[in-house]
Design a protein around this motif. Structure first.
Motif, mmCIF file in Angstrom:
data_model
loop_
_atom_site.group_PDB
_atom_site.id
_atom_site.type_symbol
_atom_site.label_atom_id
_atom_site.label_comp_id
_atom_site.label_asym_id
_atom_site.label_seq_id
_atom_site.Cartn_x
_atom_site.Cartn_y
_atom_site.Cartn_z
ATOM 1 N N THR A 74 0.834 -1.199 0.000
ATOM 2 C CA THR A 74 0.000 0.000 0.000
ATOM 3 C C THR A 74 0.869 1.250 0.000
ATOM 4 N N LYS A 75 0.237 2.382 -0.251
ATOM 5 C CA LYS A 75 0.951 3.664 -0.191
ATOM 6 C C LYS A 75 1.454 3.935 1.224
ATOM 7 N N THR A 76 0.663 3.542 2.207
ATOM 8 C CA THR A 76 1.102 3.738 3.592
ATOM 9 C C THR A 76 2.390 2.980 3.868
ATOM 10 N N ASP A 77 2.528 1.771 3.325
ATOM 11 C CA ASP A 77 3.778 1.024 3.475
ATOM 12 C C ASP A 77 4.968 1.821 2.932
ATOM 13 N N VAL A 78 4.781 2.419 1.765
ATOM 14 C CA VAL A 78 5.858 3.202 1.145
ATOM 15 C C VAL A 78 6.211 4.402 2.008
ATOM 16 N N TYR A 79 5.192 5.115 2.487
ATOM 17 C CA TYR A 79 5.442 6.304 3.302
ATOM 18 C C TYR A 79 6.103 5.945 4.629
ATOM 19 N N ILE A 80 5.658 4.841 5.245
ATOM 20 C CA ILE A 80 6.245 4.432 6.523
ATOM 21 C C ILE A 80 7.705 4.019 6.336
ATOM 22 N N LEU A 81 8.011 3.312 5.249
ATOM 23 C CA LEU A 81 9.399 2.933 4.990
ATOM 24 C C LEU A 81 10.263 4.175 4.792
ATOM 25 N N ASN A 82 9.786 5.144 4.002
ATOM 26 C CA ASN A 82 10.532 6.387 3.816
ATOM 27 C C ASN A 82 10.669 7.156 5.124
ATOM 28 N N MET A 127 8.558 15.004 8.773
ATOM 29 C CA MET A 127 7.285 15.694 9.013
ATOM 30 C C MET A 127 6.364 15.595 7.801
ATOM 31 N N GLN A 128 6.940 15.703 6.615
ATOM 32 C CA GLN A 128 6.137 15.632 5.399
ATOM 33 C C GLN A 128 5.562 14.230 5.173
ATOM 34 N N PHE A 129 6.332 13.202 5.483
ATOM 35 C CA PHE A 129 5.818 11.846 5.325
ATOM 36 C C PHE A 129 4.708 11.544 6.326
ATOM 37 N N LEU A 130 4.751 12.174 7.503
ATOM 38 C CA LEU A 130 3.641 12.046 8.445
ATOM 39 C C LEU A 130 2.360 12.595 7.828
ATOM 40 N N ALA A 131 2.481 13.724 7.128
ATOM 41 C CA ALA A 131 1.323 14.306 6.451
ATOM 42 C C ALA A 131 0.814 13.381 5.346
ATOM 43 N N CYS A 132 1.735 12.774 4.598
ATOM 44 C CA CYS A 132 1.332 11.840 3.531
ATOM 45 C C CYS A 132 0.570 10.649 4.101
ATOM 46 N N ILE A 133 1.034 10.139 5.241
ATOM 47 C CA ILE A 133 0.360 9.003 5.870
ATOM 48 C C ILE A 133 -1.061 9.391 6.277
ATOM 49 N N SER A 134 -1.236 10.595 6.809
ATOM 50 C CA SER A 134 -2.570 11.022 7.250
ATOM 51 C C SER A 134 -3.538 11.114 6.069
ATOM 52 N N ILE A 135 -3.045 11.620 4.940
ATOM 53 C CA ILE A 135 -3.899 11.695 3.744
ATOM 54 C C ILE A 135 -4.272 10.297 3.272
ATOM 55 N N ASP A 136 -3.310 9.395 3.266
ATOM 56 C CA ASP A 136 -3.571 8.036 2.800
ATOM 57 C C ASP A 136 -4.548 7.312 3.716
ATOM 58 N N ARG A 137 -4.484 7.579 5.014
ATOM 59 C CA ARG A 137 -5.426 6.957 5.951
ATOM 60 C C ARG A 137 -6.848 7.421 5.677
ATOM 61 N N TYR A 138 -7.012 8.688 5.342
ATOM 62 C CA TYR A 138 -8.355 9.160 4.999
ATOM 63 C C TYR A 138 -8.850 8.501 3.716
ATOM 64 N N PRO A 212 2.561 20.366 7.624
ATOM 65 C CA PRO A 212 2.197 19.005 8.044
ATOM 66 C C PRO A 212 1.103 18.985 9.103
ATOM 67 N N PHE A 213 1.140 19.936 10.037
ATOM 68 C CA PHE A 213 0.140 19.954 11.102
ATOM 69 C C PHE A 213 -1.261 20.217 10.549
ATOM 70 N N VAL A 214 -1.375 21.160 9.629
ATOM 71 C CA VAL A 214 -2.675 21.465 9.027
ATOM 72 C C VAL A 214 -3.191 20.261 8.239
ATOM 73 N N ILE A 215 -2.297 19.651 7.447
ATOM 74 C CA ILE A 215 -2.707 18.483 6.664
ATOM 75 C C ILE A 215 -3.140 17.336 7.566
ATOM 76 N N MET A 216 -2.354 17.058 8.616
ATOM 77 C CA MET A 216 -2.696 15.984 9.548
ATOM 78 C C MET A 216 -4.004 16.278 10.267
ATOM 79 N N GLY A 217 -4.172 17.523 10.730
ATOM 80 C CA GLY A 217 -5.386 17.877 11.451
ATOM 81 C C GLY A 217 -6.629 17.695 10.609
ATOM 82 N N VAL A 218 -6.599 18.211 9.385
ATOM 83 C CA VAL A 218 -7.754 18.104 8.490
ATOM 84 C C VAL A 218 -8.004 16.643 8.101
ATOM 85 N N SER A 219 -6.937 15.931 7.737
ATOM 86 C CA SER A 219 -7.090 14.538 7.285
ATOM 87 C C SER A 219 -7.646 13.649 8.382
ATOM 88 N N TYR A 220 -7.081 13.759 9.598
ATOM 89 C CA TYR A 220 -7.543 12.896 10.675
ATOM 90 C C TYR A 220 -8.925 13.289 11.179
#
Length: 350
Positions: A74-82, A127-138, A212-220
């Motif tokens: 999954t995309k989350t796997d890629v983001y977590i590895l990075n 920090m940016q990959f944390l934001a990517c993970i939040s988008i992918d979770r949504y 990243p904080f705005v992206i994570m907040g909105v996504s989650y």
């Protein structure tokens, strides 16, 4: 961005000024910060050593499992590895900063520049990959069509994240150097010092925290709202996971960025004129930045070990290690089902 090592004054100048001198008579007070350096000699080595050991263990397990056991499904796997790679590279710079706090910089100007840049690249990219993970979770919860599989756009996003972080590290490569006191610090040209340093710090705050904080907040928030609307699903645990991720991010990152913002404002407007206040600001930067770094140690717990998939792989590694120990002791090996349970659609279970 790099671990701050404060000198006896708050004023930095080009090393190649005429005759290597500067007229300090224009300043009424030179703030001696010996107490700050003594605090750093004790606090930074202890804290950074703990962060290095804990973070190295957790993130190494993540990378090893992806390398030898788990496919990037999954995309989350890629983001977590990075994210794990970025955290590891960031952690590898910590021993240099710990030594710098105690003995000064002993590896030369080039390593000073490279280490400072590497620190910035991996801190920001993490920090940016944390934001990517939040988008992918949504997207996973909303069952968006783009969620299926790992495609080329996912890798393009990863490349863009790394490139943005590398571009942000250019000032470290240009301005960081070793001063006469054997400290690795940024030294800006006198005519650019104030505006350049403040601009760099503001840019780091925006890219490394605000975005990243705005992206994570909105996504989650949207993820939680989607979970609540789902019928016949137990949402308590997923909501706890989301809340934990957001709280940990705020607790570790917000204090550092507030102090950093205050320092940027002070650089522009020279608000801090009291020496004691300047010392407290320096100590606050050291403490809050160290706490922010500890997020690299928590990422494996928050984004990996909460997932059912990784729990299975960790148990698999543990059982194989136990079997290896028993073989060495000539004890009968207990069979292990190599197939294991069916892998869930995502590593980060919510």
């Amino acid at each position: 961005m790099a671990l701050e090592d404060n000198q006896s004054t708050d004023y930095y100048y080009e090393e190649n000024e005429p005759n290597g001198t500067h007229d300090y008579s224009q300043y009424e007070i030179i703030c001696i910060k010996e107490e700050v350096r003594k605090f750093a000699k004790i606090f930074l080595p202890v804290f950074l050593t703990i962060a290095f050991i804990v973070g190295l263990a957790g993130n190494s397990i993540v990378v090893a499992i992806y390398a030898y056991y788990k496919k990037l499904r999954t995309k989350t796997d890629v983001y977590i590895l990075n994210l794990a790679v970025a955290d590891l590279l960031l952690l590898f710079t910590l021993p240099f900063w710990a030594i710098n706090a105690v003995h000064g910089w002993v590896l030369g100007k080039m390593m000073c520049k490279v280490t400072s840049a590497l620190y910035t690249v991996n801190f920001v990219s993490g920090m940016q990959f944390l934001a990517c993970i939040s988008i992918d979770r949504y997207l996973a919860v909303s069952k968006a069509p783009s969620q299926a599989g790992v495609g080329k756009p996912c890798w393009i996003i990863c490349v863009c994240v790394w490139m943005a972080a590398i571009l942000l590290s250019i000032p470290q490569l240009v301005f960081y150097t070793v001063n006469d006191h054997a400290r690795c610090i940024p030294i800006f040209p006198q005519h650019l010092g104030t505006s350049m340093k403040a601009s760099i710090q503001m840019l780091e705050i925006c890219i490394g925290f605000v975005v990243p904080f705005v992206i994570m907040g909105v996504s989650y928030f949207m993820t939680a709202r989607a979970l609540i609307k789902m019928p016949n699903i137990k949402i308590l645990r997923p909501l706890k996971v989301l809340l934990t991720v957001v709280i940990v991010f705020i607790v570790t990152q917000l204090p550092y960025n507030i102090v950093k913002f205050c320092r940027a404002i002070d650089i522009i407007y020279s608000l801090i004129t009291d020496c004691d206040m300047s010392k407290r600001m320096d100590v606050a930067i050291q403490v809050t930045e160290s706490i922010a770094l500890f997020h690299s140690c928590l990422n494996p717990v928050l984004y990996v070990f909460m997932g059912a998939s990784f729990k299975h792989y960790i148990m698999k590694v543990a059982k194989k290690y136990g079997s290896w120990r028993r073989r060495r002791q000539n004890v009968e090996e207990i069979p292990f089902d190599s197939e294991g349970p069916t892998e869930p659609t995502s590593t980060f279970s919510i």
